[in-house]
Design a protein around this motif. Structure first.
Motif, PDB file in Angstrom:
ATOM      1  N   ASP A   1      -2.703   3.113  14.907  1.00  0.00           N
ATOM      2  CA  ASP A   1      -3.151   4.462  15.270  1.00  0.00           C
ATOM      3  C   ASP A   1      -2.025   5.443  15.549  1.00  0.00           C
ATOM      4  O   ASP A   1      -1.969   6.534  14.977  1.00  0.00           O
ATOM      5  N   GLU A   2      -1.116   5.023  16.420  1.00  0.00           N
ATOM      6  CA  GLU A   2      -0.061   5.938  16.881  1.00  0.00           C
ATOM      7  C   GLU A   2       0.973   6.249  15.808  1.00  0.00           C
ATOM      8  O   GLU A   2       1.836   7.102  16.001  1.00  0.00           O
ATOM      9  N   TYR A   3       0.906   5.559  14.650  1.00  0.00           N
ATOM     10  CA  TYR A   3       1.871   5.812  13.574  1.00  0.00           C
ATOM     11  C   TYR A   3       1.231   6.503  12.370  1.00  0.00           C
ATOM     12  O   TYR A   3       1.876   6.717  11.357  1.00  0.00           O
ATOM     13  N   ARG A   4      -0.057   6.821  12.486  1.00  0.00           N
ATOM     14  CA  ARG A   4      -0.753   7.387  11.323  1.00  0.00           C
ATOM     15  C   ARG A   4      -0.328   8.822  11.017  1.00  0.00           C
ATOM     16  O   ARG A   4      -0.302   9.232   9.864  1.00  0.00           O
ATOM     17  N   GLY A   5       0.016   9.559  12.061  1.00  0.00           N
ATOM     18  CA  GLY A   5       0.321  10.980  11.870  1.00  0.00           C
ATOM     19  C   GLY A   5       1.654  11.235  11.199  1.00  0.00           C
ATOM     20  O   GLY A   5       1.930  12.343  10.750  1.00  0.00           O
ATOM     21  N   CYS A   6       2.500  10.227  11.113  1.00  0.00           N
ATOM     22  CA  CYS A   6       3.855  10.466  10.596  1.00  0.00           C
ATOM     23  C   CYS A   6       3.963  10.249   9.099  1.00  0.00           C
ATOM     24  O   CYS A   6       5.039  10.389   8.523  1.00  0.00           O
ATOM     25  N   GLY A   7       2.882   9.869   8.447  1.00  0.00           N
ATOM     26  CA  GLY A   7       2.909   9.721   6.986  1.00  0.00           C
ATOM     27  C   GLY A   7       3.298   8.332   6.506  1.00  0.00           C
ATOM     28  O   GLY A   7       3.613   8.145   5.330  1.00  0.00           O
ATOM     29  N   LEU A   8       3.261   7.354   7.409  1.00  0.00           N
ATOM     30  CA  LEU A   8       3.682   6.001   7.051  1.00  0.00           C
ATOM     31  C   LEU A   8       2.958   5.418   5.825  1.00  0.00           C
ATOM     32  O   LEU A   8       3.589   4.709   5.022  1.00  0.00           O
ATOM     33  N   PRO A   9       1.671   5.697   5.627  1.00  0.00           N
ATOM     34  CA  PRO A   9       1.023   5.146   4.422  1.00  0.00           C
ATOM     35  C   PRO A   9       1.720   5.553   3.119  1.00  0.00           C
ATOM     36  O   PRO A   9       1.779   4.775   2.174  1.00  0.00           O
ATOM     37  N   VAL A  10       2.278   6.763   3.085  1.00  0.00           N
ATOM     38  CA  VAL A  10       2.971   7.217   1.864  1.00  0.00           C
ATOM     39  C   VAL A  10       4.172   6.323   1.589  1.00  0.00           C
ATOM     40  O   VAL A  10       4.411   5.914   0.443  1.00  0.00           O
ATOM     41  N   ALA A  11       4.913   6.005   2.643  1.00  0.00           N
ATOM     42  CA  ALA A  11       6.104   5.176   2.456  1.00  0.00           C
ATOM     43  C   ALA A  11       5.715   3.758   2.052  1.00  0.00           C
ATOM     44  O   ALA A  11       6.422   3.114   1.271  1.00  0.00           O
ATOM     45  N   LEU A  12       4.591   3.273   2.566  1.00  0.00           N
ATOM     46  CA  LEU A  12       4.142   1.929   2.182  1.00  0.00           C
ATOM     47  C   LEU A  12       3.739   1.889   0.708  1.00  0.00           C
ATOM     48  O   LEU A  12       4.089   0.960  -0.017  1.00  0.00           O
ATOM     49  N   VAL A  13       3.019   2.909   0.271  1.00  0.00           N
ATOM     50  CA  VAL A  13       2.641   2.968  -1.150  1.00  0.00           C
ATOM     51  C   VAL A  13       3.898   3.115  -2.005  1.00  0.00           C
ATOM     52  O   VAL A  13       4.013   2.515  -3.081  1.00  0.00           O
ATOM     53  N   ASP A  14       4.876   3.865  -1.514  1.00  0.00           N
ATOM     54  CA  ASP A  14       6.128   4.016  -2.247  1.00  0.00           C
ATOM     55  C   ASP A  14       6.833   2.666  -2.418  1.00  0.00           C
ATOM     56  O   ASP A  14       7.425   2.407  -3.465  1.00  0.00           O
ATOM     57  N   CYS A  15       6.763   1.822  -1.380  1.00  0.00           N
ATOM     58  CA  CYS A  15       7.346   0.471  -1.486  1.00  0.00           C
ATOM     59  C   CYS A  15       6.735  -0.259  -2.680  1.00  0.00           C
ATOM     60  O   CYS A  15       7.438  -0.901  -3.457  1.00  0.00           O
ATOM     61  N   VAL A  16       5.421  -0.141  -2.824  1.00  0.00           N
ATOM     62  CA  VAL A  16       4.730  -0.812  -3.932  1.00  0.00           C
ATOM     63  C   VAL A  16       5.212  -0.230  -5.259  1.00  0.00           C
ATOM     64  O   VAL A  16       5.581  -0.964  -6.175  1.00  0.00           O
ATOM     65  N   TYR A  17       5.242   1.090  -5.357  1.00  0.00           N
ATOM     66  CA  TYR A  17       5.634   1.725  -6.623  1.00  0.00           C
ATOM     67  C   TYR A  17       7.083   1.372  -6.999  1.00  0.00           C
ATOM     68  O   TYR A  17       7.397   1.191  -8.170  1.00  0.00           O
ATOM     69  N   GLN A  18       7.940   1.299  -5.981  1.00  0.00           N
ATOM     70  CA  GLN A  18       9.335   0.926  -6.257  1.00  0.00           C
ATOM     71  C   GLN A  18       9.397  -0.493  -6.827  1.00  0.00           C
ATOM     72  O   GLN A  18      10.167  -0.784  -7.734  1.00  0.00           O
ATOM     73  N   THR A  19       8.559  -1.357  -6.274  1.00  0.00           N
ATOM     74  CA  THR A  19       8.539  -2.755  -6.702  1.00  0.00           C
ATOM     75  C   THR A  19       8.000  -2.908  -8.115  1.00  0.00           C
ATOM     76  O   THR A  19       8.371  -3.829  -8.832  1.00  0.00           O
ATOM     77  N   LEU A  20       7.140  -1.988  -8.509  1.00  0.00           N
ATOM     78  CA  LEU A  20       6.460  -2.122  -9.799  1.00  0.00           C
ATOM     79  C   LEU A  20       7.400  -2.073 -10.994  1.00  0.00           C
ATOM     80  O   LEU A  20       7.042  -2.524 -12.081  1.00  0.00           O
ATOM     81  N   SER A  21       8.600  -1.550 -10.780  1.00  0.00           N
ATOM     82  CA  SER A  21       9.544  -1.505 -11.902  1.00  0.00           C
ATOM     83  C   SER A  21       9.854  -2.935 -12.375  1.00  0.00           C
ATOM     84  O   SER A  21      10.257  -3.143 -13.512  1.00  0.00           O
ATOM     85  N   ASN A  22       9.615  -3.924 -11.484  1.00  0.00           N
ATOM     86  CA  ASN A  22       9.841  -5.326 -11.889  1.00  0.00           C
ATOM     87  C   ASN A  22       8.624  -5.931 -12.591  1.00  0.00           C
ATOM     88  O   ASN A  22       8.664  -7.060 -13.025  1.00  0.00           O
ATOM     89  N   TYR A  23       7.534  -5.197 -12.621  1.00  0.00           N
ATOM     90  CA  TYR A  23       6.287  -5.799 -13.098  1.00  0.00           C
ATOM     91  C   TYR A  23       5.694  -5.161 -14.366  1.00  0.00           C
ATOM     92  O   TYR A  23       4.706  -5.644 -14.883  1.00  0.00           O
ATOM     93  N   ASN A  24       6.235  -4.066 -14.808  1.00  0.00           N
ATOM     94  CA  ASN A  24       5.717  -3.384 -16.004  1.00  0.00           C
ATOM     95  C   ASN A  24       4.281  -2.887 -15.873  1.00  0.00           C
ATOM     96  O   ASN A  24       3.573  -2.750 -16.866  1.00  0.00           O
ATOM     97  N   CYS A  25       3.824  -2.692 -14.657  1.00  0.00           N
ATOM     98  CA  CYS A  25       2.470  -2.156 -14.475  1.00  0.00           C
ATOM     99  C   CYS A  25       2.545  -0.632 -14.565  1.00  0.00           C
ATOM    100  O   CYS A  25       3.508  -0.026 -14.095  1.00  0.00           O
ATOM    101  N   SER A  26       1.528  -0.028 -15.149  1.00  0.00           N
ATOM    102  CA  SER A  26       1.584   1.425 -15.289  1.00  0.00           C
ATOM    103  C   SER A  26       0.352   2.125 -14.718  1.00  0.00           C
ATOM    104  O   SER A  26       0.250   3.341 -14.739  1.00  0.00           O
TER     105      SER A  26
END
Lengths: 362, 77
Positions: free
Chosen positions: A300-325
């Motif tokens: 709850d206390e971390y939702r306002g800072c935009g943390l979900p965006v950074a978590l999704v970014d972690c996934v997208y960064q990782t995807l370069s190893n997987y060829n998913c589009s």
């Protein structure tokens, strides 16, 4: 027409055979629940030890299955009796009504107030019926069913609980728009992948975050460490450590995101997904184009800072190893305004709709 | 500062023609993540950290302008 309670080996086989034949003859969707039902029948799951599980089939006069489901009662979700893993032939509304009446009767015996159709014991194992895009093959762990399933429940006066999913092109995505925010979050928080060498520690972090983030959500009820340890051990047979990211504030896990390749791309419509598909992938190295984001949670206390965006970014960064589009999200309750609003901001839009059905059983 | 905000809105979001009364969300259609990103851009440019308790109440371009002027001014002192 009669109700048959599934108890012995023969009935369990008949139950599984019904869904197997149904998927095969339709050849439209992949059955991702077959293995789960097998393990429930084998009473191997720690998770189901806490549940009262009552599989039933409705048979016609010729002893053919018309519809079936596992009726479940979870003491930690006492308001509801659940109708799980439902399957039915078309044109059998009387049989479906008989099944629901039976579930309602059992529910009343346990003191339940409502029946919920489409919950698989716990939300972590699945929720909902497909309610749009019937022509598309279901992604891994998402339901695939004909439209008439939904018509059955609407016709029987059930209330519809809507679920949404979202999609995005992962090679040209919206996150670039938030690059300054992501840079700041990466400086401020530590993003770590699951570490199998510390399996129990990370599994506990996952359980704790689930319990802290989702307790107020409809149908969610408390998970214990054993439940998730069991589920994650199963899951990490298929997935890599980078499929589960955590955000740490110092030493404290404050958010997570779980994703994996859409393994259903390895199977053919009509098949029941199993380990053979996974090994075929290992051997043949078939490329999977879609990534499935299963869930994310932020305290709850971390939702306002935009943390979900950074978590999704972690996934997208990782995807370069997987060829998913292509990214497809799992279900999000329509009533969960926060999560839907986040998805609107970071994806290309809404995708498949799902539905859960509820009915009072007074 | 107002010109600086206008410049950043143009560079980052191709938004022009704003006034001090312009509402970030209602008129410019900026999402909460867009707004947070904007805050981070200012933090990077001026080497300051904006207070969430304060910027969370900012609604218009003028309000952000006033807040940043106070902050950068204080920081400069």
């Amino acid at each position: 027409m009669r109700i048959k309670v599934v108890e012995g080996k023969r009935e369990k086989k008949q139950f599984l055979s019904f869904r197997e034949k149904k998927y095969k003859s339709e050849a439209r969707y992949i059955d991702n629940s077959y293995y789960m039902i097998e393990t429930i029948f084998a009473e191997k799951l720690h998770f189901t030890k806490g549940l009262k599980v009552m599989p039933v089939m409705i048979l016609d006069d010729g002893e053919n299955v018309l519809c079936e489901a596992i009726i479940a009662y979870a003491p930690l979700l006492p308001e509801y009796v659940q109708v799980c893993f439902f399957e039915a032939l078309e044109g059998c509304s009387d049989a479906v009504e008989m099944l629901l009446d039976h579930a309602a009767k059992l529910g009343r015996e346990y003191g339940c107030k409502r029946i919920v159709i489409g919950l698989s014991g716990h939300v972590n194992y699945g929720l909902g019926f497909l309610a749009s895009h019937y022509d598309k093959v279901n992604s891994f762990s998402s339901p695939g069913n004909s439209e008439y399933y939904n018509e059955y429940f609407k016709g029987l006066g059930c209330q519809t609980i809507k679920l949404n999913s979202y999609y995005a092109q992962t090679l040209d995505h919206k996150l670039d728009r938030y690059s300054a925010l992501i840079s700041k979050l990466r400086r401020k928080y530590d993003f770590r992948t699951f570490d199998k060498r510390k399996f129990e520690y990370y599994a506990k972090a996952y359980t704790d975050l689930n319990n802290a983030c989702f307790t107020e959500h409809r149908y969610y009820y408390h998970r214990d460490y054993e439940d998730d340890l069991e589920m994650l051990k199963e899951l990490f047979f298929f997935i890599n450590e980078d499929s589960l990211y955590f955000a740490f504030d110092g030493d404290r896990p404050v958010g997570f995101i779980l994703w994996y390749p859409d393994y259903n791309e390895l199977a053919k419509p009509g098949e029941s997904f199993g380990t053979k598909h996974f090994f075929l992938n290992k051997l043949k190295g078939k490329k999977i184009k879609t990534v499935k984001v299963m869930e994310w949670g932020v305290l709850d206390e971390y939702r306002g800072c935009g943390l979900p965006v950074a978590l999704v970014d972690c996934v997208y960064q990782t995807l370069s190893n997987y060829n998913c589009s292509f990214m497809e999200s799992s279900w999000i309750l329509e009533e969960n305004e926060d999560s839907n609003s986040i998805c609107e901001m970071i994806t290309d839009g809404r995708y498949k709709q799902y539905a859960v059905y509820e009915k009072e059983i007074g | 500062m107002f010109d600086e905000i206008k410049k950043i809105l143009d560079e980052e979001y191709h938004i022009t023609g704003v006034s001090k009364e312009t509402n970030f969300r209602k008129e410019l259609g900026l999402s909460s993540f867009d707004f947070l990103n904007l805050i981070c851009i200012f933090e990077e440019r001026y080497g300051v950290e904006l207070d969430e308790e304060k910027y969370i109440h900012v609604v218009t371009v003028g309000e952000l302008c006033d807040y940043l002027e106070t902050l950068v001014g204080n920081d400069a002192d």
